[in-house]
Design an enzyme around this catalytic site. Structure first.
Site, PDB file in Angstrom:
ATOM      1  N   TYR A   1      -1.823  -0.340   9.940  1.00 26.38           N
ATOM      2  CA  TYR A   1      -1.569  -1.064   8.857  1.00 26.38           C
ATOM      3  C   TYR A   1      -0.540  -0.115   8.171  1.00 26.38           C
ATOM      4  O   TYR A   1      -0.027  -1.603   7.369  1.00 26.38           O
ATOM      5  CB  TYR A   1      -3.455  -0.213   8.435  1.00 26.38           C
ATOM      6  CG  TYR A   1      -3.373  -0.101   6.858  1.00 26.38           C
ATOM      7  CD1 TYR A   1      -3.508  -1.875   6.543  1.00 26.38           C
ATOM      8  CD2 TYR A   1      -3.107   0.652   6.199  1.00 26.38           C
ATOM      9  CE1 TYR A   1      -3.348  -2.069   4.684  1.00 26.38           C
ATOM     10  CE2 TYR A   1      -2.778  -0.080   4.958  1.00 26.38           C
ATOM     11  CZ  TYR A   1      -3.362  -1.201   4.162  1.00 26.38           C
ATOM     12  OH  TYR A   1      -3.770  -1.355   3.194  1.00 26.38           O
TER      13      TYR A   1
ATOM     14  N   SER B   1       0.824  -0.947  -0.282  1.00 23.12           N
ATOM     15  CA  SER B   1      -0.261  -0.044  -0.240  1.00 23.12           C
ATOM     16  C   SER B   1       1.244   1.216  -0.045  1.00 23.12           C
ATOM     17  O   SER B   1       1.815   1.450   0.883  1.00 23.12           O
ATOM     18  CB  SER B   1      -0.641   0.373   1.112  1.00 23.12           C
ATOM     19  OG  SER B   1      -1.454   1.066   1.549  1.00 23.12           O
TER      20      SER B   1
END
Ligand code: NAP
Length: 248
Positions: free
Chosen positions: A157, A143
């Site tokens: 995350y 990501s």
């Protein structure tokens, strides 16, 4: 033309479903690993079969070693493994780090980090020429968060995806002479269910950080993943490919 077997973790929904469908269209037999979304995974299998492809769906929580071993054995029945897409991922609790609960943290690390490592370990045992394999490709779905750290949203995350980036680079170099290429795609804001439950306005903020001014599609990420796996990317390994509309 048969390209061998592709495992797509989290292949029942979102980016994983788009990747499973495109992999099948490119000639892979596809093993979809899902955690609890059986109906969605079965739907992707049915769509692939309607298009004359081959696919199976297997219930595998990637954070559980026994599940991963069982899933890999199920995929072995389709033929030789040539592609692993470590796509399964969760964002966990949303908010500042000083509000983070331990259970949510462990769940993110178990799924996003341990899950990818366990699947990669089993894939290397099958693909590596050092283990008698024919080579192959691993693509990790990281990501853009790995780079920007996602302050105020989900630092845990972001950190899990940074771990995936480090694994991508380290493993790529470890197996570079064993016929395996390892790369990552780092999506920005993509139109999937992962955003359900965000606080009001947060998506607008993330979109405002995207110079292209739009949300990306799962198909656009699938295309990047399948390119990294393809022979066209034959000299590409240890790469972190940003597909995020310029997002910071
Ligand atoms: P999604 O629509 O929420 O789908 C997530 C998938 O992961 C589901 O198929 C889910 O399976 C599966 N999954 C979750 N935990 C699992 C586990 N423990 N074991 C096996 N499968 C599990 O999310 P998405 O947006 O497509 O995300 C796919 C990947 O892209 C993730 O790694 C995410 O971090 C990354 N990503 C997404 C975006 C974005 O904006 N969408 C941006 C950057 C990176 P079930 O259906 O069984 O629940």
């Amino acid at each position: 033309m048969s390209r061998g077997v592709a495992i797509v973790t989290g292949g029942g929904r979102g980016i994983g479903a788009a990747t499973a469908r495109l992999a099948a269209a490119r000639g892979y037999a596809v093993a979809i690993f899902y955690r609890s979304g059986k109906a969605a995974a079965d739907g992707v299998v049915a769509a692939i079969e309607r298009a004359d492809g081959r696919a199976i769906a297997v219930q595998v929580d990637v954070g559980r070693e026994d599940d991963v071993l069982r899933g890999l054995r199920a995929a072995d029945a389709l033929g030789p493994l040539t592609l692993l897409v470590n796509n399964a991922g969760i964002v966990g609790p949303i908010g500042r780090l000083d509000t983070l609960d331990a259970a949510g943290l462990y769940d993110v690390l178990r799924t996003n980090v341990a899950g990818a490592f366990l699947c990669a370990r089993e894939a290397v045992k099958r693909m590596s020429t050092a283990h008698g394999g024919q080579g192959g490709s691993i693509v990790n779905v990281s990501s853009g968060a790995a780079e920007n750290g996602s302050p105020g949203v989900y630092v845990h995350y972001a950190a899990s995806k940074a771990a995936l980036d480090a694994m991508t680079i380290g493993l790529a170099r470890e197996v570079a002479r064993e016929g395996i290429r390892v790369n990552a795609v780092r999506p920005g804001l993509i139109d999937t269910d992962i955003h359900v439950g965000r606080p009001p306005g947060q998506l607008d903020t993330l979109l405002a950080q995207t110079p292209m001014g739009r949300i990306g599609t799962p198909d656009e990420i699938a295309a990047a993943i399948l390119w990294l796996a393809s022979d066209e990317a034959g000299f590409v390994t240890a790469a972190l490919l940003d597909a995020r509309g310029g997002k910071y």
